[in-house]
Design a protein around this motif. Sequence first.
Motif, short mmCIF file in Angstrom:
data_model
loop_
_atom_site.label_atom_id
_atom_site.label_comp_id
_atom_site.label_asym_id
_atom_site.label_seq_id
_atom_site.Cartn_x
_atom_site.Cartn_y
_atom_site.Cartn_z
N ALA A 32 1.00 -1.22 -0.13
CA ALA A 32 -0.05 0.13 -0.14
C ALA A 32 0.92 1.08 0.16
O ALA A 32 1.84 1.21 0.65
CB ALA A 32 -0.81 0.00 1.35
N ARG A 33 0.40 2.46 -0.87
CA ARG A 33 1.04 3.61 -0.62
C ARG A 33 1.22 3.90 0.74
O ARG A 33 0.29 4.28 1.18
CB ARG A 33 0.38 4.47 -1.79
CG ARG A 33 1.50 5.69 -1.91
CD ARG A 33 0.57 6.63 -2.73
NE ARG A 33 0.95 6.06 -4.22
CZ ARG A 33 0.54 6.88 -5.37
NH1 ARG A 33 -0.06 7.83 -5.23
NH2 ARG A 33 0.80 6.32 -6.48
N ARG A 34 2.42 4.60 1.02
CA ARG A 34 2.70 5.32 2.25
C ARG A 34 2.61 7.02 2.07
O ARG A 34 2.66 7.27 0.90
CB ARG A 34 3.91 4.93 2.93
CG ARG A 34 4.03 3.37 3.31
CD ARG A 34 5.22 3.11 3.86
NE ARG A 34 5.44 1.45 4.07
CZ ARG A 34 6.24 0.96 4.31
NH1 ARG A 34 7.41 1.39 4.94
NH2 ARG A 34 6.49 -0.39 5.01
N ILE A 64 15.73 10.35 -6.96
CA ILE A 64 15.35 8.86 -6.69
C ILE A 64 13.89 9.03 -6.14
O ILE A 64 12.94 8.34 -6.71
CB ILE A 64 16.10 8.15 -5.75
CG1 ILE A 64 17.52 8.03 -6.13
CG2 ILE A 64 15.51 7.01 -4.74
CD1 ILE A 64 18.57 7.66 -4.95
N LEU A 65 13.78 10.25 -5.47
CA LEU A 65 12.14 10.36 -5.04
C LEU A 65 11.62 10.64 -6.26
O LEU A 65 10.05 10.29 -6.25
CB LEU A 65 12.10 11.55 -4.16
CG LEU A 65 12.83 11.24 -2.60
CD1 LEU A 65 12.97 12.61 -1.92
CD2 LEU A 65 12.10 10.21 -2.08
N GLY A 66 11.94 11.64 -7.18
CA GLY A 66 11.18 11.80 -8.24
C GLY A 66 10.79 10.53 -9.12
O GLY A 66 9.72 10.19 -9.69
N CYS A 67 11.59 9.60 -9.02
CA CYS A 67 11.32 8.55 -9.98
C CYS A 67 10.20 7.43 -9.12
O CYS A 67 9.57 6.78 -9.74
CB CYS A 67 12.73 7.65 -9.97
SG CYS A 67 13.83 8.21 -11.37
N LEU A 68 10.38 7.42 -8.01
CA LEU A 68 9.51 6.61 -6.92
C LEU A 68 8.12 7.24 -7.12
O LEU A 68 7.05 6.53 -7.41
CB LEU A 68 10.00 6.49 -5.50
CG LEU A 68 11.27 5.88 -5.40
CD1 LEU A 68 11.87 6.05 -3.94
CD2 LEU A 68 11.10 4.37 -5.78
N ARG A 69 8.10 8.63 -7.35
CA ARG A 69 6.74 9.22 -7.20
C ARG A 69 6.12 8.92 -8.80
O ARG A 69 4.99 8.79 -8.78
CB ARG A 69 6.71 10.71 -7.04
CG ARG A 69 7.20 11.08 -5.58
CD ARG A 69 7.25 12.70 -5.20
NE ARG A 69 7.58 13.03 -4.03
CZ ARG A 69 8.68 13.47 -3.50
NH1 ARG A 69 9.29 13.96 -4.39
NH2 ARG A 69 8.88 13.61 -2.25
N GLY A 70 6.88 9.24 -9.73
CA GLY A 70 6.53 8.89 -11.12
C GLY A 70 6.08 7.53 -11.35
O GLY A 70 5.18 7.36 -12.14
N LEU A 130 4.98 4.64 -6.72
CA LEU A 130 5.43 3.98 -5.40
C LEU A 130 5.33 4.54 -4.25
O LEU A 130 5.14 3.90 -3.06
CB LEU A 130 6.73 3.29 -5.80
CG LEU A 130 6.84 2.33 -6.87
CD1 LEU A 130 8.33 1.69 -7.28
CD2 LEU A 130 5.79 0.98 -6.66
N ILE A 131 5.49 6.18 -4.27
CA ILE A 131 5.37 6.75 -2.99
C ILE A 131 4.59 7.80 -3.36
O ILE A 131 4.18 8.20 -4.73
CB ILE A 131 6.70 7.18 -2.41
CG1 ILE A 131 7.30 7.99 -3.41
CG2 ILE A 131 7.47 6.04 -1.91
CD1 ILE A 131 8.50 8.79 -2.98
N GLY A 132 3.92 8.52 -2.28
CA GLY A 132 3.13 9.88 -2.71
C GLY A 132 3.65 10.78 -3.17
O GLY A 132 4.88 10.90 -3.22
N ALA A 133 3.01 11.59 -3.61
CA ALA A 133 3.47 13.04 -4.40
C ALA A 133 3.80 14.08 -3.23
O ALA A 133 3.18 14.17 -2.33
CB ALA A 133 2.60 13.74 -5.55
#
Length: 167
Positions: free
Chosen positions: A130-132, A155-161, A164-167
């Motif tokens: 689940a998205r955190r 890295i955060l930008g890729c995960l958001r894109g 996998l993680i919230g924006a």
Amino acid sequence: MSDDITSRLALPLLQPGQAQKETTHNEALALLDLAVQASVLAVGTNAPPAAPVAGSAWIVGAAPTGGWAGQARAIAGWTSGGWRFVVAREGMTVWSIADGQYARFSGGAWTIGVLAGSRVSIGGVDVVGARRAAIPDPTGGTVVDSQARAAIIAILGCLRGHGLIGA
């Protein structure tokens, strides 16, 4: 359930004392052949093809014409005896050859290529759950390492894109 058809796929049932039971039985087999492990040439087609080949199938669009009139969103298959139709049921999944993806019937419509679930597990290990809550971008600090900060932001930008993680 009617005494004439099955409750899920509306397959014709044999009746006691029925003459020519092979006709009913063969119709049920033709519909099963169309519905089980289904694959279609295209999704959302409104007009039947001019020269279909026996065994070919399509998902009928929302505004069907010709031999498909009145069969919106059904699976249409051509057999030696003509068109056969399987009414789409909630959760039904069909392989779309044209798209190279699964089409799933949900909420009265076919959706192509969308997978739904609560987690992704590989080899018994959950790799996506689940998205955190969103992770904030790094800011401030007494020592600024611009290269490390840029790498973390990337890295955060890729995960958001990838969602996998919230924006």
